[in-house]
Design a protein around this motif. Structure first.
Motif: not given
Length: 262
Positions: A112, A115-116, A118, A150, A153, A181
């Motif tokens: 996690t 990653t981001r 949403e 998720r 990048e 985040a």
């Protein structure tokens, strides 16, 4: 002296492996050095790596350390071991393949952190029978549900569809999530002064739904892996249940199991 000779002339032992990862286990440092050499073209696709005996001599480490380093490179999709042919460099995995290496609860932080998430929905829900059975929880109980995709990048399509279910005792953490985040369970540990002592993980084969297909940029009915994790506190309470759904062709879960002496 050519580049290969210069690499081979490094002093053996820990000083001969990647210095930037000095805090890591030795096998990871050996793996990092070999990975740099592979990606840098020193060991091209199709070439054989030195034998285990030669690598042991070069790095002045045990055969166990070398085997663990080679296992790491196999997990990263950089090499393949063939009976009678040694260890061969293979084409690097596609950039949209997401690999999770899991050896401990702490390794779940990496998934996690890099990653981001949403958030598309967050609300209290009462578990009906089908959802309770899917989560292995009690029907009729209230949980905070957070759902969304998720992203990682460099990857155009989402890594996975993620559903979090937070025990209502800890639902107040939801107020912090729109600005948070990282992973959720360490935040719960900090806010409520508890410790996650166990994570039960179950992987199931499923199919991508019509709703998910467009976002994943795959066809409806594409094979996927559903990874369910149940986070239990040291006092036995279930704190959080997480469900991640990954298109199968884009995800690999790597776990290391060691023998426990009776």
């Amino acid at each position: 002296m050519d580049h290969k000779s210069d690499i081979s002339a490094r002093p053996p032992g820990p000083d001969g492996v990647a210095r930037k990862a000095a805090g890591q286990p030795l096998y990871l440092r050996v793996a990092a050095t070999l990975k740099e050499e592979i990606l840098g073209g020193l060991h091209p696709v199709g070439a054989q790596l030195p034998t285990e005996h030669e690598l042991c001599a070069r790095f002045a480490v045990s055969r166990f350390t070398i085997r663990e380093a080679l296992r790491q490179l196999r997990d990263d999709g950089l090499i393949m071991s063939r009976q009678g042919a040694g260890t061969v460099v293979v084409p690097a995995a596609a950039p949209d393949l997401y690999v999770l290496h899991a050896m401990s609860i702490n390794d779940l932080l990496t998934f996690t952190t890099n990653t981001r998430f949403e958030i598309e929905m967050m609300k209290m829900v009462t578990l009906d029978d089908p959802l309770a059975a899917r989560l292995d929880l009690q029907a009729g109980d209230e949980w905070l549900a957070i759902r969304g995709f998720r992203h990682a990048e460099g990857m155009e399509a989402p890594v996975c569809w993620t559903e979090y279910y937070i025990n209502r005792e800890f639902a107040a953490v939801g107020r912090l999530l729109p600005r948070h985040a990282g992973p959720i369970f360490p935040l719960i540990e900090d806010l409520f002064a508890l410790s996650i002592g166990e994570v039960q993980q179950e992987v199931t084969a499923v199919l991508i739904t019509a709703e998910q297909a467009a976002r994943y940029q795959v066809d409806e009915g594409t094979a996927a892996l559903e990874v369910r994790r149940i986070y239990t506190a040291a006092d036995g309470r279930i704190v959080q249940v997480t469900v991640n759904i990954h298109p199968a062709a884009r995800f690999r879960l790597s776990m290391t199991m060691r023998r426990v002496k009776p």
